[in-house]
Design a protein around this motif. Structure first.
Motif, mmCIF file in Angstrom:
data_model
loop_
_atom_site.group_PDB
_atom_site.id
_atom_site.type_symbol
_atom_site.label_atom_id
_atom_site.label_comp_id
_atom_site.label_asym_id
_atom_site.label_seq_id
_atom_site.Cartn_x
_atom_site.Cartn_y
_atom_site.Cartn_z
ATOM 1 N N PRO A 392 0.717 -0.709 -0.025
ATOM 2 C CA PRO A 392 0.086 -0.151 0.284
ATOM 3 C C PRO A 392 0.687 1.510 0.020
ATOM 4 O O PRO A 392 1.520 1.346 0.679
ATOM 5 C CB PRO A 392 -1.080 -0.056 0.812
ATOM 6 N N VAL A 393 0.591 2.201 -0.962
ATOM 7 C CA VAL A 393 1.222 3.367 -0.730
ATOM 8 C C VAL A 393 0.197 4.948 -0.548
ATOM 9 O O VAL A 393 -1.014 4.760 -1.122
ATOM 10 C CB VAL A 393 1.859 3.517 -1.850
ATOM 11 N N GLU A 394 0.382 6.120 -0.756
ATOM 12 C CA GLU A 394 -0.112 6.843 -0.682
ATOM 13 C C GLU A 394 -0.498 7.679 -1.955
ATOM 14 O O GLU A 394 1.133 7.967 -2.245
ATOM 15 C CB GLU A 394 0.393 8.554 0.852
ATOM 16 N N VAL A 395 -1.554 8.285 -2.551
ATOM 17 C CA VAL A 395 -1.515 8.524 -4.384
ATOM 18 C C VAL A 395 -1.856 9.899 -3.850
ATOM 19 O O VAL A 395 -2.414 9.603 -3.248
ATOM 20 C CB VAL A 395 -1.717 7.529 -5.320
ATOM 21 N N THR A 396 -0.737 11.314 -4.278
ATOM 22 C CA THR A 396 -1.163 11.808 -4.870
ATOM 23 C C THR A 396 -2.181 12.381 -6.256
ATOM 24 O O THR A 396 -2.385 11.316 -7.058
ATOM 25 C CB THR A 396 -0.596 13.103 -4.736
ATOM 26 N N ASP A 397 -3.284 13.738 -6.099
ATOM 27 C CA ASP A 397 -3.416 13.630 -7.238
ATOM 28 C C ASP A 397 -3.076 13.617 -8.496
ATOM 29 O O ASP A 397 -3.615 13.457 -9.849
ATOM 30 C CB ASP A 397 -4.920 15.116 -7.089
ATOM 31 N N GLU A 398 -1.821 14.147 -8.030
ATOM 32 C CA GLU A 398 -0.715 14.624 -9.764
ATOM 33 C C GLU A 398 -0.192 13.392 -9.929
ATOM 34 O O GLU A 398 -0.192 12.503 -11.730
ATOM 35 C CB GLU A 398 0.642 15.054 -9.029
ATOM 36 N N ASP A 399 0.067 12.137 -8.969
ATOM 37 C CA ASP A 399 0.468 10.952 -9.036
ATOM 38 C C ASP A 399 -1.217 10.214 -10.013
ATOM 39 O O ASP A 399 -0.501 9.288 -11.075
ATOM 40 C CB ASP A 399 0.743 9.780 -7.834
ATOM 41 N N ARG A 400 -2.186 10.231 -9.459
ATOM 42 C CA ARG A 400 -3.088 9.927 -10.060
ATOM 43 C C ARG A 400 -3.421 10.656 -11.620
ATOM 44 O O ARG A 400 -4.328 10.186 -13.194
ATOM 45 C CB ARG A 400 -4.642 9.823 -9.652
ATOM 46 N N GLU A 401 -3.583 11.546 -11.768
ATOM 47 C CA GLU A 401 -3.010 12.412 -13.021
ATOM 48 C C GLU A 401 -2.234 12.237 -14.200
ATOM 49 O O GLU A 401 -2.536 11.375 -14.984
ATOM 50 C CB GLU A 401 -2.784 14.053 -12.768
ATOM 51 N N LEU A 402 -0.959 11.523 -13.685
ATOM 52 C CA LEU A 402 -0.195 10.719 -14.511
ATOM 53 C C LEU A 402 -0.538 9.606 -14.945
ATOM 54 O O LEU A 402 0.357 9.129 -15.721
ATOM 55 C CB LEU A 402 1.457 11.191 -14.020
ATOM 56 N N ALA A 403 -1.110 8.766 -13.970
ATOM 57 C CA ALA A 403 -1.548 7.661 -14.199
ATOM 58 C C ALA A 403 -2.414 7.769 -15.252
ATOM 59 O O ALA A 403 -2.811 6.669 -16.318
ATOM 60 C CB ALA A 403 -2.014 7.081 -13.293
ATOM 61 N N THR A 404 -3.333 8.618 -15.420
ATOM 62 C CA THR A 404 -4.369 8.187 -16.548
ATOM 63 C C THR A 404 -4.014 9.156 -17.848
ATOM 64 O O THR A 404 -4.360 8.501 -18.637
ATOM 65 C CB THR A 404 -5.551 9.542 -15.951
#
Length: 610
Positions: A392-404
């Protein structure tokens, strides 16, 4: 069980440091019968002896209220054999006595002597140093030992082995006769007994060696490997364990330098420690390990003595230690303070019996295991990668945007494959071991071996012969590839092997050149006939194929573990050197013996008489 100390400030320091229960040696020095007495303590490296003598000297340093006593000269002197050990002891005593405001001064070679003299003149309670530097300060008048209450000799056996007897005697002779003397030594040779008899009074003997023998928190492994595989096995061990910190022990400075350069070239974060490095270079190397900027340390025995590195979980004996005590001192760098560690011995096949004897003598239950292969490492890499990605890791909004964005460009499978590639590209590649693949048993002629030639090497089961190290040796001596060596048949005292017919002459020519240069007791000779075809006849008449010793060479027995044959140049022709009385004359061109000699038959096979 808790620490039985009368000083609350020391108990609080131990608690803050994570100490819950004392080790056997720490508990022993705090027993009522040890209070105020001289002590002779046998304890292994990593048993917590620094904290032990730190607690034992507390009554001489602190008053009833736990405050440091007042004096114009030091109350305690701790002498250690090496700079690293002295610095480590100093750090341990500093945190132990920090709340009590006890001042510690360190005096070691390689540091600024003028700065040390200023520190001594400013007043201190404990002096920690190496024998040579302390003696220098004493002779210059910078070190006053007239008010000393306790002297500690840490690793006294090592100091005597290193030639510090005169330094120790001069230092102890300059102290008051009523001081306490605490002598800590892993072993108790006669030299230590004599030192204790001279400088101690009614000393209490404490030994925890049997309890700590072999280090219960260390898992010992031994790997029998081909000598040519040593460096590659080191690489694979580092990759397999992926230790937070690992230390590799070599015997010489040159070997440290070579292995350090080789590992650096492969991409490992590695530092080196040996006698050729200055104190500043050593401090920088150790700091890099503590800061996690480096994960691997290549060191000699002396340079690594006394090193205490957090997270050190792997010790590799790249070169076999000279004795069991060195083995335990090296291995004791890991498995400290209740943490688990692994010590691995790399054992060239011809030296296995010696190592087995060393382990038996030290009562260390080492497990003999195979060296890790490239396949083993890839499997471990995959398991670690999956474990890391599923954690488990803490994901930021910036990380999710890059994943998208990535999912819009590529499929999940392509992204996962790219992630795996990125992970593996950061790691040094595992090595293929020359001795990893053992040849198959003799199951009939292979393609290309119909007109093969056979040879015999004077190593068999009694010499621990194994295809995993024989095959690389034969390839190296004969300048062949593995595919040109056929069946290998190991007997009790020798081994026959097959060489492809087209390269047999070239193989034997190379063997005659290379084995004359290598003095390792291994000798290769051609075998007459076809052992495959003659095996049944050989078993029936209990004979062996004939060996033709190539002139001008002949087999000569060589001493040492496992025996063996070397190479001896001989003069051909009649009239060799005369032998002594009772000698035996040889065949034509041999050596005539003295009176009463008996004629020796020509050498036809097997081991040549010595």
């Amino acid at each position: 069980m808790t620490f039985n100390t009368q000083f609350p400030l020391l108990a609080e320091a131990l608690t803050e440091r994570g100490y819950a229960d004392p080790t056997p040696v720490q508990a022993a020095v705090l027993e009522p019968e040890a209070e105020g007495r001289d002590l002779i303590v046998s304890a292994q490296t990593g048993s917590g002896k620094t904290v032990a003598f730190g607690l034992a000297m507390a009554p001489q340093l602190l008053d009833e209220n736990g405050a440091p006593r007042i004096s114009v000269s030091p109350f305690a002197l701790v002498i250690a054999p090496t700079r690293e050990l002295a610095l480590q002891v100093s750090r341990e005593l500093e945190w132990l006595y920090k709340a009590a405001r006890v001042r510690v001064v360190t005096c070691v070679g390689g540091m600024d002597a003028a700065k040390e003299r200023r520190a001594l003149s400013g007043g201190c309670h404990i002096v920690v140093g190496t024998p040579g530097r302390l003696r220098d300060h004493l002779e210059r008048g910078a070190l006053n030992l007239q008010g000393l209450a306790v002297a500690v000799l840490d690793e006294a056996d090592e100091m005597l082995d290193m030639g510090f007897r005169e330094d120790l005697e001069e230092l102890l002779d300059a102290t008051p006769e009523n001081r306490r003397t605490l002598l800590f030594s892993a072993t108790m040779p006669q030299s230590i007994v004599a030192l204790a008899k001279r400088y101690q009074r009614d000393a209490l003997r404490i030994s925890t060696v049997e309890k700590d023998r072999g280090h219960g928190d260390i898992s010992y492994q031994a790997m029998a490997i081909a000598p040519s595989d040593i460096e590659n096995v080191v690489v694979n061990l580092l990759r397999l364990h992926d230790a937070e910190t690992a230390i590799l022990f070599c015997a010489t400075r040159d070997n440290v330098r070579h292995l350090h350069a080789s590992l650096t070239e492969r991409g490992f974060a590695v530092v080196a420690l040996s006698g050729e490095h200055s104190q500043n270079e050593r401090n920088q190397a150790l700091q890099a390990l503590r800061d996690r900027r480096a994960k691997v340390c290549v060191a000699t025995d002396v340079a690594a003595r006394g090193i205490d590195l957090p997270g050190l979980s792997l010790v590799v004996h790249v070169e076999i230690p000279r004795d069991a005590e060195t083995l335990q001192h090296r291995s004791g760098r890991t498995g400290r303070a209740g943490k688990k560690g692994t010590a691995v011995l790399l054992v060239p096949f011809p030296r296995r019996k010696r190592v087995e004897g060393m382990l038996r003598g030290a009562r260390i239950p080492a497990e003999w295991v195979n060296a890790p292969s490239a396949a083993d490492i890839r499997k471990a890499d995959s398991a670690r990668l999956i474990e890391g990605l599923l954690a488990p890791v803490e994901v930021t909004d910036e990380d999710r945007e890059l994943a998208t964005r990535l999912l819009a460009e590529k499929s999940p499978e392509d992204i996962a494959a790219a992630l795996v590639f990125a992970h593996r590209s950061r790691l040094p590649a595992p090595e293929e071991l020359l001795g990893a693949d053992s040849p198959q048993a003799d199951r009939g002629p292979r393609a290309g071996f119909e007109d093969s030639a056979w040879f015999r090497v004077n190593c068999g089961r009694n010499q621990n012969a194994d295809p995993r190290w024989l095959l690389p040796l034969l390839c190296r001596r004969g300048h062949l590839g593995r595919g040109e060596i056929g069946a290998i048949r190991i007997a009790a005292d020798d081994t026959m092997f097959e060489v492809a017919g087209p390269v047999a002459a070239r193989f034997f020519a190379a063997v005659r050149r290379t084995q004359a240069e290598e003095d390792d007791g291994v000798y290769i000779l051609p075998v007459e006939g076809k052992p495959r075809d003659e095996a049944r006849q050989n078993r029936r008449d209990n004979s062996r194929p004939t060996i033709h010793a190539p002139r001008p060479y002949s087999a000569k027995p060589v001493g040492g573990p496992g025996g063996g044959f070397g190479i001896q140049k001989e003069r051909s022709g009649a009239g060799g050197r005369p032998g002594g009385p009772g000698g035996r004359p040889g065949g034509p061109g041999g050596r005539p013996g003295g009176p009463g000699g008996a004629k020796r038959p020509p050498f036809k096979g097997g081991r040549k008489p010595g």
